[in-house]
Design a protein around this motif. Sequence first.
Motif, PDB file in Angstrom:
ATOM      1  N   GLN A  74       0.822  -1.203   0.000  1.00  0.00           N
ATOM      2  CA  GLN A  74       0.000   0.000   0.000  1.00  0.00           C
ATOM      3  C   GLN A  74       0.857   1.254   0.000  1.00  0.00           C
ATOM      4  N   ALA A  75       1.946   1.228   0.776  1.00  0.00           N
ATOM      5  CA  ALA A  75       2.848   2.382   0.812  1.00  0.00           C
ATOM      6  C   ALA A  75       3.466   2.620  -0.558  1.00  0.00           C
ATOM      7  N   GLY A  76       3.823   1.533  -1.245  1.00  0.00           N
ATOM      8  CA  GLY A  76       4.390   1.664  -2.581  1.00  0.00           C
ATOM      9  C   GLY A  76       3.400   2.266  -3.562  1.00  0.00           C
ATOM     10  N   GLU A  77       2.155   1.854  -3.468  1.00  0.00           N
ATOM     11  CA  GLU A  77       1.113   2.399  -4.337  1.00  0.00           C
ATOM     12  C   GLU A  77       0.886   3.874  -4.040  1.00  0.00           C
ATOM     13  N   PHE A  78       0.884   4.213  -2.765  1.00  0.00           N
ATOM     14  CA  PHE A  78       0.698   5.607  -2.360  1.00  0.00           C
ATOM     15  C   PHE A  78       1.812   6.491  -2.921  1.00  0.00           C
ATOM     16  N   VAL A  79       3.050   6.032  -2.784  1.00  0.00           N
ATOM     17  CA  VAL A  79       4.185   6.791  -3.296  1.00  0.00           C
ATOM     18  C   VAL A  79       4.091   6.942  -4.806  1.00  0.00           C
ATOM     19  N   SER A  80       3.661   5.882  -5.484  1.00  0.00           N
ATOM     20  CA  SER A  80       3.553   5.917  -6.941  1.00  0.00           C
ATOM     21  C   SER A  80       2.536   6.960  -7.402  1.00  0.00           C
ATOM     22  N   ALA A  93      18.559   5.014   8.596  1.00  0.00           N
ATOM     23  CA  ALA A  93      19.289   6.063   9.304  1.00  0.00           C
ATOM     24  C   ALA A  93      19.394   7.345   8.490  1.00  0.00           C
ATOM     25  N   THR A  94      19.312   7.254   7.188  1.00  0.00           N
ATOM     26  CA  THR A  94      19.484   8.440   6.353  1.00  0.00           C
ATOM     27  C   THR A  94      18.181   9.174   6.129  1.00  0.00           C
ATOM     28  N   GLY A  95      17.064   8.469   6.179  1.00  0.00           N
ATOM     29  CA  GLY A  95      15.804   9.093   5.820  1.00  0.00           C
ATOM     30  C   GLY A  95      15.732   9.285   4.310  1.00  0.00           C
ATOM     31  N   PRO A  96      14.614   9.778   3.788  1.00  0.00           N
ATOM     32  CA  PRO A  96      14.488  10.002   2.341  1.00  0.00           C
ATOM     33  C   PRO A  96      15.469  11.076   1.885  1.00  0.00           C
ATOM     34  N   PHE A  97      16.000  10.935   0.666  1.00  0.00           N
ATOM     35  CA  PHE A  97      16.889  11.966   0.144  1.00  0.00           C
ATOM     36  C   PHE A  97      16.919  11.923  -1.369  1.00  0.00           C
ATOM     37  N   TYR A  98      17.321  13.049  -1.958  1.00  0.00           N
ATOM     38  CA  TYR A  98      17.521  13.141  -3.402  1.00  0.00           C
ATOM     39  C   TYR A  98      19.005  13.083  -3.679  1.00  0.00           C
ATOM     40  N   CYS A  99      19.394  12.259  -4.647  1.00  0.00           N
ATOM     41  CA  CYS A  99      20.798  12.136  -5.014  1.00  0.00           C
ATOM     42  C   CYS A  99      21.021  12.727  -6.403  1.00  0.00           C
ATOM     43  N   PRO A 100      21.714  13.864  -6.496  1.00  0.00           N
ATOM     44  CA  PRO A 100      21.984  14.448  -7.815  1.00  0.00           C
ATOM     45  C   PRO A 100      22.947  13.616  -8.644  1.00  0.00           C
ATOM     46  N   GLY A 101      23.634  12.649  -8.006  1.00  0.00           N
ATOM     47  CA  GLY A 101      24.566  11.803  -8.747  1.00  0.00           C
ATOM     48  C   GLY A 101      23.888  10.925  -9.784  1.00  0.00           C
ATOM     49  N   ASP A 102      22.644  10.524  -9.517  1.00  0.00           N
ATOM     50  CA  ASP A 102      21.900   9.730 -10.495  1.00  0.00           C
ATOM     51  C   ASP A 102      20.485  10.259 -10.716  1.00  0.00           C
ATOM     52  N   ASN A 103      20.210  11.440 -10.147  1.00  0.00           N
ATOM     53  CA  ASN A 103      18.895  12.084 -10.318  1.00  0.00           C
ATOM     54  C   ASN A 103      17.754  11.201  -9.844  1.00  0.00           C
ATOM     55  N   PHE A 158      10.009   4.803   6.655  1.00  0.00           N
ATOM     56  CA  PHE A 158      10.174   6.140   7.200  1.00  0.00           C
ATOM     57  C   PHE A 158       8.829   6.775   7.519  1.00  0.00           C
ATOM     58  N   PHE A 159       7.792   6.396   6.781  1.00  0.00           N
ATOM     59  CA  PHE A 159       6.470   6.942   7.067  1.00  0.00           C
ATOM     60  C   PHE A 159       6.018   6.573   8.477  1.00  0.00           C
ATOM     61  N   THR A 160       6.405   5.365   8.919  1.00  0.00           N
ATOM     62  CA  THR A 160       6.079   4.952  10.283  1.00  0.00           C
ATOM     63  C   THR A 160       6.843   5.803  11.284  1.00  0.00           C
ATOM     64  N   THR A 161       8.125   6.035  11.002  1.00  0.00           N
ATOM     65  CA  THR A 161       8.930   6.908  11.857  1.00  0.00           C
ATOM     66  C   THR A 161       8.348   8.308  11.890  1.00  0.00           C
ATOM     67  N   LEU A 162       7.944   8.805  10.726  1.00  0.00           N
ATOM     68  CA  LEU A 162       7.372  10.138  10.619  1.00  0.00           C
ATOM     69  C   LEU A 162       6.143  10.260  11.505  1.00  0.00           C
ATOM     70  N   SER A 163       5.323   9.230  11.497  1.00  0.00           N
ATOM     71  CA  SER A 163       4.074   9.262  12.256  1.00  0.00           C
ATOM     72  C   SER A 163       4.278   8.997  13.739  1.00  0.00           C
TER      73      SER A 163
END
Length: 280
Positions: free
Chosen positions: A68-74, A118-128, A136-141
């Motif tokens: 469900q989380a994957g579908e939500f993100v999509s 440990a890193t949390g979500p992030f954007y990597c400009p090395g591969d866009n 992480f959504f569980t941690t967020l909540s």
Amino acid sequence: MKWQGRRGSRNIEDRRRAGGKAQVGGLGLLAVLAIGYFLGVDVTPFLQDGGAIGGGGGGGEITEADKQAGEFVSVTLADTEDVWDDLFRTQVGQAYNPVTLVLYKGVTQSPCGGASGATGPFYCPGDNKVYLDTSFFTTLSRQLGARGDFAAAYVVAHEVAHHVQDELGILGQANAIRAQVSDAEANAISVRIELQADCYSGIWAREVQARFGTLERGDIAEAMNAARQIGDDTLQRNAGRVPMPHTFTHGTSAQRQAWFVRGYETGDMRSCDTFSAEAL
């Protein structure tokens, strides 16, 4: 947020069945993870050296919650594609190249370093690409107190906003300057990068409602609460520390909320120029 049954993105790279498994345990590990969450530091090397995480990819059973989380993100990612494609055409005058989002479970690798809980979500400009462990959504909540599906959508939109900055050349220029200045000055530039991404996230939220009408009562409040809970001052205070502004890398709770609101109210990318702002 009304997301079920809507179009999902094709720009998802799902590594959750890639093999390998994260193994965690011990109070020392919890302390290290806290450092990662609160300070935005990649602590994966410390975990690997101590044998706390093994394997080079995600893995484990894909639960119904994972699906469900994957579908939500999509669906959320698809919304960012539609919104930014149009905004680039109307406000920038160039084509938008959508970002790829990597879903993983446990640990994985990126050109920007190891990715883990440990890193949390992030954007990597090395591969866009955006990297996201949906746990992480569980941690967020539960740990950070930012509940609700639109709080999670805000997190996705914020990371996509870094890709928007990259497409515009803003991220590369800012990071080039950060590499040449002191740590305190680099942190100050990082704050401006992050607050601009918050502002772009506000624009995205405005456009999602205008185009699709998917926001529900309380959704904006969820995003505002998320922005508050992940402000540098709030994170440091909740970690039992006295907030130290010179170490801030994302902005205070009030700043993050204010720039999100600015984007939401104006819908104008020019209003998100944090780099020219005298006061944040």
